[in-house]
Scaffold this motif. Sequence first.
Motif, PDB file in Angstrom:
ATOM      1  N   PHE A   1      63.296 114.102  90.951  1.00 50.03           N
ATOM      2  CA  PHE A   1      64.111 113.090  90.361  1.00 50.03           C
ATOM      3  C   PHE A   1      64.385 112.052  91.221  1.00 50.03           C
ATOM      4  O   PHE A   1      64.253 110.913  90.623  1.00 50.03           O
ATOM      5  N   ALA A   2      64.576 112.116  92.456  1.00 54.01           N
ATOM      6  CA  ALA A   2      64.641 110.912  93.466  1.00 54.01           C
ATOM      7  C   ALA A   2      63.583 110.019  93.444  1.00 54.01           C
ATOM      8  O   ALA A   2      63.663 108.885  93.416  1.00 54.01           O
ATOM      9  N   ALA A   3      62.398 110.867  93.483  1.00 55.45           N
ATOM     10  CA  ALA A   3      61.053 109.973  93.387  1.00 55.45           C
ATOM     11  C   ALA A   3      60.877 109.059  92.147  1.00 55.45           C
ATOM     12  O   ALA A   3      60.744 107.925  92.352  1.00 55.45           O
ATOM     13  N   LEU A   4      61.374 109.805  91.036  1.00 54.46           N
ATOM     14  CA  LEU A   4      61.091 108.930  89.863  1.00 54.46           C
ATOM     15  C   LEU A   4      62.047 108.008  89.694  1.00 54.46           C
ATOM     16  O   LEU A   4      61.950 106.893  89.192  1.00 54.46           O
ATOM     17  N   ALA A   5      63.339 108.245  90.092  1.00 55.04           N
ATOM     18  CA  ALA A   5      64.331 107.189  90.194  1.00 55.04           C
ATOM     19  C   ALA A   5      63.783 105.918  90.879  1.00 55.04           C
ATOM     20  O   ALA A   5      64.138 104.806  90.713  1.00 55.04           O
ATOM     21  N   GLY A   6      63.317 106.407  92.110  1.00 56.07           N
ATOM     22  CA  GLY A   6      62.712 105.265  92.922  1.00 56.07           C
ATOM     23  C   GLY A   6      61.726 104.227  92.408  1.00 56.07           C
ATOM     24  O   GLY A   6      61.753 103.140  92.238  1.00 56.07           O
TER      25      GLY A   6
ATOM     26  N   GLY B   1      66.356 119.183 102.791  1.00 62.46           N
ATOM     27  CA  GLY B   1      65.766 119.758 101.554  1.00 62.46           C
ATOM     28  C   GLY B   1      65.111 118.975 100.466  1.00 62.46           C
ATOM     29  O   GLY B   1      64.294 119.215  99.645  1.00 62.46           O
ATOM     30  N   LEU B   2      65.745 117.647 100.546  1.00 61.89           N
ATOM     31  CA  LEU B   2      65.010 116.736  99.756  1.00 61.89           C
ATOM     32  C   LEU B   2      63.739 115.967 100.584  1.00 61.89           C
ATOM     33  O   LEU B   2      63.790 115.820 101.705  1.00 61.89           O
ATOM     34  N   ASN B   3      62.814 116.095  99.765  1.00 57.20           N
ATOM     35  CA  ASN B   3      61.527 115.593 100.472  1.00 57.20           C
ATOM     36  C   ASN B   3      61.552 114.335 100.999  1.00 57.20           C
ATOM     37  O   ASN B   3      62.310 113.160 100.387  1.00 57.20           O
ATOM     38  N   GLU B   4      61.058 113.829 102.178  1.00 54.25           N
ATOM     39  CA  GLU B   4      61.255 112.498 102.958  1.00 54.25           C
ATOM     40  C   GLU B   4      60.457 111.488 101.978  1.00 54.25           C
ATOM     41  O   GLU B   4      61.077 110.327 102.187  1.00 54.25           O
ATOM     42  N   TYR B   5      59.517 111.865 101.510  1.00 57.34           N
ATOM     43  CA  TYR B   5      58.705 110.627 100.632  1.00 57.34           C
ATOM     44  C   TYR B   5      59.383 110.379  99.328  1.00 57.34           C
ATOM     45  O   TYR B   5      59.311 109.301  99.006  1.00 57.34           O
ATOM     46  N   ALA B   6      60.179 111.327  98.755  1.00 58.37           N
ATOM     47  CA  ALA B   6      60.997 111.087  97.620  1.00 58.37           C
ATOM     48  C   ALA B   6      62.182 110.026  97.989  1.00 58.37           C
ATOM     49  O   ALA B   6      62.481 109.306  97.172  1.00 58.37           O
TER      50      ALA B   6
ATOM     51  N   ILE C   1      69.633 128.740  88.763  1.00 55.53           N
ATOM     52  CA  ILE C   1      68.610 128.167  89.142  1.00 55.53           C
ATOM     53  C   ILE C   1      69.157 127.732  90.713  1.00 55.53           C
ATOM     54  O   ILE C   1      70.177 127.274  90.976  1.00 55.53           O
ATOM     55  N   GLY C   2      68.446 128.569  91.637  1.00 53.88           N
ATOM     56  CA  GLY C   2      68.708 128.619  93.001  1.00 53.88           C
ATOM     57  C   GLY C   2      68.465 127.287  93.769  1.00 53.88           C
ATOM     58  O   GLY C   2      67.750 126.424  93.110  1.00 53.88           O
ATOM     59  N   PRO C   3      68.769 127.225  95.308  1.00 54.76           N
ATOM     60  CA  PRO C   3      68.555 125.930  95.869  1.00 54.76           C
ATOM     61  C   PRO C   3      66.965 125.935  96.002  1.00 54.76           C
ATOM     62  O   PRO C   3      66.516 124.766  96.175  1.00 54.76           O
ATOM     63  N   ASP C   4      66.168 126.836  96.059  1.00 54.86           N
ATOM     64  CA  ASP C   4      64.634 126.719  96.311  1.00 54.86           C
ATOM     65  C   ASP C   4      63.989 125.888  95.055  1.00 54.86           C
ATOM     66  O   ASP C   4      63.075 125.293  95.339  1.00 54.86           O
ATOM     67  N   ALA C   5      64.689 126.194  93.952  1.00 52.86           N
ATOM     68  CA  ALA C   5      64.036 125.527  92.714  1.00 52.86           C
ATOM     69  C   ALA C   5      64.767 124.337  92.714  1.00 52.86           C
ATOM     70  O   ALA C   5      64.060 123.070  92.191  1.00 52.86           O
ATOM     71  N   LEU C   6      66.031 124.001  92.947  1.00 55.97           N
ATOM     72  CA  LEU C   6      66.913 122.743  92.771  1.00 55.97           C
ATOM     73  C   LEU C   6      66.254 121.742  93.546  1.00 55.97           C
ATOM     74  O   LEU C   6      66.329 120.607  93.183  1.00 55.97           O
ATOM     75  N   MET C   7      66.174 121.875  94.809  1.00 56.05           N
ATOM     76  CA  MET C   7      65.849 120.801  95.791  1.00 56.05           C
ATOM     77  C   MET C   7      64.509 120.287  95.205  1.00 56.05           C
ATOM     78  O   MET C   7      64.360 118.938  95.363  1.00 56.05           O
TER      79      MET C   7
END
Lengths: 48, 597
Positions: A15-20, B102-107, A3-9
């Motif tokens: 995940f960050a949005a969900l955690a938020g 790389g992280l989306n700014e809205y996320a 799983i490369g960076p294009d898929a991982l980011m």
Amino acid sequence: MYIGPDALMPLASAFAALAGFVLMFWRRIVGAVRLLFNRGAGKGPGPA
Amino acid sequence: MRPGVGALPLRGALWAAFAWGSLAALGQCAKLFRRYYINGEFAWSSRDVFWMSPLANTVYFGLVGALLWLAGRAWRGKGSDPLIGGVLAGLCAFSVLIPFGGLNEYAVLALAVGAGVQYGRMLRGGAPRLRRWVQVAGVMAAVLLLTGGLVERATRGYRNTPSVNGIPADDAPNVLVIIWDTVRAKNLSLYGYPRETTPQLTRLAESAMTFDWAISPSPWTLPSHCSMFTGLHHGEHRCRWDDPLGAVPMTLAQAFARNGYRTGAFVANRFYASHETGLGRGFSVYEDFQVTLQQILLSSSLSQLAIPRELMDGVGFREKTEALRTFGLRGPPKPTAHRKVAATVTDEFLEWEGDGEAQPFFAFLNYFDAHDPYEPPEPWRTRFSPTPDRMALYDGGIAYMDAELGRLTGELAKRGVLDRTVIVVTSDHGEMFGEHGGVLSHGHALYLELTHVPLVVRYPRALPAGVRVSRPAPLRDLARSLVELAGLKDTMPGHNLLTEAWRSTPVPVQPSRDRLALSETERTKMSWTKGPAADGALHALLDDTYHYILYPGDREDLFAYRRDAAEANNLATTHEGAALAAQYRALLPLATRRLVK
């Protein structure tokens, strides 16, 4: 499977949005889970 | 909410802002530290970020905290601790996460808001120690960063300068290398351009050697500078878009420093000529980023947001108001705003030169005023047209730098230093303005618009005056030429361009390795311009007659450049030209030790 960076980011962003959202609505989520658990266990809705 | 919890005086709000801002700066600096000092990657940052970022964050966080306090007081008669603390905590989380590109700014925004909401709830629930811990942690973070920043600033010259193992001779010359970034020879009046762009350089050339065909080793800044400072080909020092100068035997500045010279660099191109590039090796003073209020404000990761950038760049009230409606990230805060103009570079150097004693100096000046965006100050902006197009603005930038050259040499003459200083004026690469099928900018092709650069060397005590040298001069030979001219004990790779023997060597009948100027570039990373290097590495050889270019897929160009200045007639498509091109192609592996991939 690689799983490369294009898929991982995007995954990390999701995940960050969900955690938020979980952190924002933590109490409501905990309350909903508790309600579901109590109903599933045959108990009442629990104390108000 | 528990009784007694919730009200926050203004002082408390500002303390919270300072604490969270310092913690955010610590997170940001930790990432930069890892990138630059541990991984050896570009961090696109001033070395002063360690003490600038907490100051910048204090301003940004303080503004937010004060506004929230005022809003709370206006709405409910008091500043709300949970609200202010929560927002500041969320802002801290946001600014720490932004640099993770790389992280989306809205996320990131959602995660930060969630963190802030949770922290606010904890304050509302009454956690008296929590605020105190945050304040203590913030103070410790600020002390750590300020101390680290001061130590870094105090020791940077010591770390970059090698130990001295020689004393300069009494008559050792000063050496001043002036690089006009992005200046191509064909736009200089010294080289026959119809606009009077370089009257000062033309006057200087009357007592100097002028090389009619100086060829840069690369069509973009970093590898070209690295080659000039090391004597190595692009494929040998291996500077890349993401890779600074690696381990090399010695740089020009190190050679002069080892021989007892005072060394200083004053650089305007903070993209690819900053200290991070490795060009600073050997310089006890390397002035790239300035210490200004704007640079301080750019040192926070929050400056990646469009809002503060637009506010700083906006000229009028309407533009600043429009900026407040902008959200989104503009990428890492690369130092594009607030360009260091030529006058500042000149002033920095003159101040440093004036501080020195009898010790000779080696100085490097990089001027950036001809680089895109073309924004020369008045009167040079409208020097060549009342409604200047790109070319007129570019020419105006060149004329501005030329005027500064006049001021610089005039001041050196006044100080009695001019005639005992070797003055080199050159460029690292040129620029395209739509030639060859619409190619723009630089870095991605090897036409002469990009590799034919000016080179003027003045030293009346040892070099002839008013001489024009027609033999092609590879700029990578500049290092050895200067080392030998100054009489240093060290040596550098390459040849000495300044000797009579080099100038008068007869032109060989067949293409010869010793007469070739090599230029190379790797696959470009510049997605906003189109050029041949988008497909892979390019290599070019130039001698007294022909300019040969090899493209990915083995396509070839061959131009008789002296009679075909526009390089419009590709001889490689003819039978005779193809045979000749094959001779140049056979010489490519000999001209460089490792081909650029």
